[in-house]
Design a protein around this motif. Structure first.
Motif, PDB file in Angstrom:
ATOM      1  N   TYR A   1      15.093  14.162   9.184  1.00 40.38           N
ATOM      2  CA  TYR A   1      16.348  14.449   8.489  1.00 40.38           C
ATOM      3  C   TYR A   1      16.499  13.603   7.231  1.00 40.38           C
ATOM      4  O   TYR A   1      16.983  14.083   6.202  1.00 40.38           O
ATOM      5  CB  TYR A   1      17.537  14.189   9.414  1.00 40.38           C
ATOM      6  CG  TYR A   1      17.788  15.297  10.421  1.00 40.38           C
ATOM      7  CD1 TYR A   1      17.024  16.459  10.426  1.00 40.38           C
ATOM      8  CD2 TYR A   1      18.797  15.186  11.367  1.00 40.38           C
ATOM      9  CE1 TYR A   1      17.238  17.458  11.344  1.00 40.38           C
ATOM     10  CE2 TYR A   1      19.028  16.183  12.293  1.00 40.38           C
ATOM     11  CZ  TYR A   1      18.253  17.319  12.281  1.00 40.38           C
ATOM     12  OH  TYR A   1      18.479  18.319  13.193  1.00 40.38           O
ATOM     13  N   ASN A   2      16.094  12.344   7.288  1.00 38.46           N
ATOM     14  CA  ASN A   2      16.225  11.487   6.111  1.00 38.46           C
ATOM     15  C   ASN A   2      15.338  11.976   4.968  1.00 38.46           C
ATOM     16  O   ASN A   2      15.726  11.916   3.797  1.00 38.46           O
ATOM     17  CB  ASN A   2      15.857  10.047   6.472  1.00 38.46           C
ATOM     18  CG  ASN A   2      16.104   9.071   5.336  1.00 38.46           C
ATOM     19  OD1 ASN A   2      17.203   8.974   4.815  1.00 38.46           O
ATOM     20  ND2 ASN A   2      15.063   8.339   4.949  1.00 38.46           N
TER      21      ASN A   2
ATOM     22  N   ASN B   1      17.147  14.904   3.370  1.00 35.21           N
ATOM     23  CA  ASN B   1      18.259  14.463   2.529  1.00 35.21           C
ATOM     24  C   ASN B   1      17.762  13.863   1.217  1.00 35.21           C
ATOM     25  O   ASN B   1      18.424  14.001   0.181  1.00 35.21           O
ATOM     26  CB  ASN B   1      19.108  13.439   3.290  1.00 35.21           C
ATOM     27  CG  ASN B   1      19.867  14.057   4.444  1.00 35.21           C
ATOM     28  OD1 ASN B   1      20.205  15.237   4.421  1.00 35.21           O
ATOM     29  ND2 ASN B   1      20.131  13.269   5.470  1.00 35.21           N
TER      30      ASN B   1
ATOM     31  N   TYR C   1      18.609  14.967  -2.570  1.00 35.76           N
ATOM     32  CA  TYR C   1      19.074  14.004  -3.570  1.00 35.76           C
ATOM     33  C   TYR C   1      18.297  14.154  -4.875  1.00 35.76           C
ATOM     34  O   TYR C   1      18.867  14.070  -5.972  1.00 35.76           O
ATOM     35  CB  TYR C   1      18.924  12.587  -3.022  1.00 35.76           C
ATOM     36  CG  TYR C   1      19.153  11.510  -4.051  1.00 35.76           C
ATOM     37  CD1 TYR C   1      20.437  11.186  -4.476  1.00 35.76           C
ATOM     38  CD2 TYR C   1      18.080  10.828  -4.621  1.00 35.76           C
ATOM     39  CE1 TYR C   1      20.643  10.206  -5.434  1.00 35.76           C
ATOM     40  CE2 TYR C   1      18.269   9.851  -5.575  1.00 35.76           C
ATOM     41  CZ  TYR C   1      19.555   9.543  -5.973  1.00 35.76           C
ATOM     42  OH  TYR C   1      19.753   8.576  -6.933  1.00 35.76           O
TER      43      TYR C   1
ATOM     44  N   TRP D   1      23.798  11.754  -3.162  1.00 33.68           N
ATOM     45  CA  TRP D   1      23.340  11.557  -1.794  1.00 33.68           C
ATOM     46  C   TRP D   1      24.371  12.089  -0.809  1.00 33.68           C
ATOM     47  O   TRP D   1      25.549  11.764  -0.877  1.00 33.68           O
ATOM     48  CB  TRP D   1      23.077  10.088  -1.517  1.00 33.68           C
ATOM     49  CG  TRP D   1      22.626   9.857  -0.095  1.00 33.68           C
ATOM     50  CD1 TRP D   1      23.398   9.539   0.974  1.00 33.68           C
ATOM     51  CD2 TRP D   1      21.286   9.977   0.385  1.00 33.68           C
ATOM     52  NE1 TRP D   1      22.632   9.444   2.104  1.00 33.68           N
ATOM     53  CE2 TRP D   1      21.326   9.706   1.774  1.00 33.68           C
ATOM     54  CE3 TRP D   1      20.067  10.290  -0.198  1.00 33.68           C
ATOM     55  CZ2 TRP D   1      20.189   9.726   2.573  1.00 33.68           C
ATOM     56  CZ3 TRP D   1      18.943  10.307   0.602  1.00 33.68           C
ATOM     57  CH2 TRP D   1      19.002  10.022   1.952  1.00 33.68           C
TER      58      TRP D   1
ATOM     59  N   ASP E   1      24.492  13.970   3.489  1.00 35.61           N
ATOM     60  CA  ASP E   1      23.752  14.412   4.669  1.00 35.61           C
ATOM     61  C   ASP E   1      23.813  15.943   4.711  1.00 35.61           C
ATOM     62  O   ASP E   1      24.744  16.535   5.266  1.00 35.61           O
ATOM     63  CB  ASP E   1      24.356  13.803   5.931  1.00 35.61           C
ATOM     64  CG  ASP E   1      23.438  13.965   7.136  1.00 35.61           C
ATOM     65  OD1 ASP E   1      22.505  14.791   7.054  1.00 35.61           O
ATOM     66  OD2 ASP E   1      23.636  13.278   8.151  1.00 35.61           O
TER      67      ASP E   1
ATOM     68  N   THR F   1      22.079  17.927   6.373  1.00 31.60           N
ATOM     69  CA  THR F   1      21.761  18.543   7.664  1.00 31.60           C
ATOM     70  C   THR F   1      23.010  18.898   8.456  1.00 31.60           C
ATOM     71  O   THR F   1      22.958  19.763   9.335  1.00 31.60           O
ATOM     72  CB  THR F   1      20.901  17.592   8.504  1.00 31.60           C
ATOM     73  OG1 THR F   1      21.624  16.380   8.762  1.00 31.60           O
ATOM     74  CG2 THR F   1      19.607  17.253   7.776  1.00 31.60           C
TER      75      THR F   1
END
Length: 583
Positions: free
Chosen positions: A69-70, A73, A77, A83, A85, A87
């Protein structure tokens, strides 16, 4: 003399009314029908089934992609400059859409089981179309921007495959009740043959699926290798701001054996830790240098970089939803973090005897260190006093020169190459994304004395699969989670899995045979008894089906309407108007 047939009163069928009412807005008895489903409605049933299958795969994909997930993201970005989230809305809409379509599928199966005509309401048709188009657009978007993530599906099946097989087999076995009922009630031999053959094909296919399920966790536990070492990717970014001293210290507290970082070079030749091309996301550069916040991170000198705060953004953005778990003292410590240099990281690793692996980003062509970037970084490594055996050197440029100046460095490649080329370049370790090395390749490299470090491993199931595959080390953003995995989540001997597979297949086969025998016995007894109970649903309001005059149909409708009035279902005026009569 005229004989009057008494009007029969029927019991309410609330369950059936709810099923047909929610699915096709057919709440009243006279609105339902046992006629064959029209071709148009059959087409919509196929569309509903296809949408359900597509959403099932889409939902499974995002469920297993939680490990990355990171990374997703960060891709967002780079495209938007902000930035967030991304998801969260995807998961919310996917869960809502899948629940809605699954509910419609259950209602459709209930219609088939009860012998009701399928007639999906137009509002549901709009909903199904919207869910289908949204999912298709999502699949196309992911394929274009994050295509490598599709590999998570076959990798995850190595961990979930044996259990998904049991679940799928249980579902298909349960469907045998509906299939057997349809076959028993049908009087068309061709329909019976086609349905039985289609169902048996799916069932037999599921019976042999384990022949194609390959999982490294199906193995003899005595051959399990030692637990893979965990390297802190950017420290412990779920507990502290990435690439800061506190982040690396938190990672060391989680018993990691190494630290990984991203390195850039300042305009005055100082290697420092920074993942992004700019300083906007992880520092307060927009506040300290508002006119330079869009500049490349390497365009700042070390004096300017030391003025920036590298921790407050973490408390503000909360990228991993973990800030609420931090104490007040930790938050104060995080708020005072600054940009970290490579030398600081190397000294910390040397003190704790931990391995260091870093990825070096070459500065832009106009940068003063564009040609000396390798020498500047190598000089920082040598001046830090860290033992060379603790440093994994990843840049491919001037590797032969680096080997001569610092022969003790662990030569590491971030690209998968042939064994002959790796040996020629003196490379003894690979740093790859987890989808770039199969179980067989991991074994081949291990036999050639080449260690593999895979990134980024955050989920226990993925860590367990790689453990069983024989990986020597992994790079993780969640070292605090992997610390709690002392053994693979599941491990099964081949003979145990074979016994489980055969047992489940035999139980399923016995249940299916029993259901078919019961349904056929019940239907034969029903037909030969000659006792047919009067079912109001058998009143066909279609002239073609009943072959009666319109006057007879109207009489039948009126009888049914008065029956509904007698039962308190509605007023005579409402029922007449719903059925097209002038009360």
């Amino acid at each position: 003399m005229v004989k009057h047939q008494p009007l029969q009163v029927y019991e309410r069928q609330l369950c059936l009314s709810c099923i047909t009412g929610i699915y096709g807005c057919r709440w009243k008895r006279y609105q339902r029908s046992h006629d064959d489903t029209t071709k148009w409605e059959l087409l919509w049933s196929i569309i509903l089934l296809f949408t359900f299958c597509l959403l099932l795969v889409w939902f499974y994909f995002w469920w297993e992609a939680h490990n990355d997930y990171n990374e997703f993201n960060w891709f967002l970005y780079n495209r938007s400059g902000e930035w967030s989230d991304g998801t969260v809305p995807i998961l919310a809409t996917t869960a809502a859409g899948f629940t809605y379509i699954a509910f419609l599928m259950v209602l459709a199966l209930c219609h088939v089981a009860l012998g009701q005509q399928l007639n999906l309401h137009w509002l549901h048709k709009i909903g199904v179309t919207a869910a289908l188009l949204t999912t298709v657009i999502g699949v196309i978007s992911v394929n274009q921007t994050w295509g490598q993530e599709w590999d998570v599906i076959p990798i995850s099946l190595q961990a979930t495959g044996p259990f998904l097989h049991i679940g799928a087999l249980a579902a298909v076995t349960a469907l045998s009740w509906i299939v057997a009922g349809q076959v028993a009630r049908s009087e068309k031999t061709m329909f019976q043959v086609v349905v039985v053959l289609l169902y048996l094909s799916v069932l037999l296919g599921l019976y042999v699926v384990p022949l194609y399920i390959s999982s490294p966790c199906i193995m003899d536990p005595s051959t399990l290798k030692q637990r893979p070492d965990v390297i802190g990717h950017q420290g412990a970014p779920m507990l502290a701001p990435e690439n800061t001293m506190w982040s690396f210290q938190r990672a060391l507290q989680m018993n990691v054996t190494g630290l990984e970082a991203d390195v850039a070079i300042s305009v005055d030749g100082v290697p420092f830790l920074m993942h992004d091309l700019t300083l906007r996301r992880t520092t307060d550069v927009g506040k300290v240098f508002p006119d330079r916040h869009m500049e490349d991170a390497s365009s700042f000198n070390w004096t300017d970089l030391r003025q920036l705060n590298a921790g407050q953004w973490f408390l503000k953005d909360d990228p991993f939803w973990t800030v609420h778990t931090l104490s007040s003292s930790e938050k104060r410590l995080i708020a005072n973090q600054s940009v970290c240099s490579l030398e600081q990281l190397l000294r910390l690793a040397s003190y704790h005897n931990s391995t260091v692996v870093f990825r070096l980003r070459r500065p832009p062509p106009e940068h003063p260190c564009y040609y000396s970037w390798i020498n500047d970084t190598l000089q920082a490594v040598q001046e830090s006093g860290v033992p060379q055996s603790l440093v994994m050197w990843t840049p491919d440029e001037h590797r032969a020169q680096v080997r001569q100046l610092a022969p003790g460095l662990i030569q590491t490649s971030v690209e998968k190459r042939r064994l002959k080329r790796l040996n020629l370049d003196g490379i003894s370790r690979l740093l790859l994304r987890y989808n770039k090395a199969s179980t067989q390749e991991i074994g081949n490299f291990s036999q050639s004395n080449i260690s593999i470090t895979l990134y980024t491993i955050n989920e226990p199931w993925l860590y367990s699969v790689l453990w069983c595959s024989g990986v020597s080390s992994v790079s993780s953003e969640a070292s605090h989670i992997l610390k709690k995995v002392p053994y693979p989540i599941w491990l099964m001997r081949p003979d145990e899995y074979c016994l489980m597979w055969v047992s489940v297949d035999l139980i399923s086969f016995a249940v299916v045979i029993g259901i078919f025998i019961f349904q056929n016995y019940h239907m034969i007894r029903y037909r030969t008894s000659g006792m047919r109970s009067y079912n109001p649903e058998q009143i066909m309001l279609s002239a073609a089906a009943v072959r009666r005059s319109s006057r007879d149909l109207n009489v039948m409708k009126e009888k049914l309407i008065f029956s509904e009035v007698g039962n308190g279902v509605g007023s005579a005026e409402e029922l007449y108007e719903d059925n097209g009569y002038d009360y």
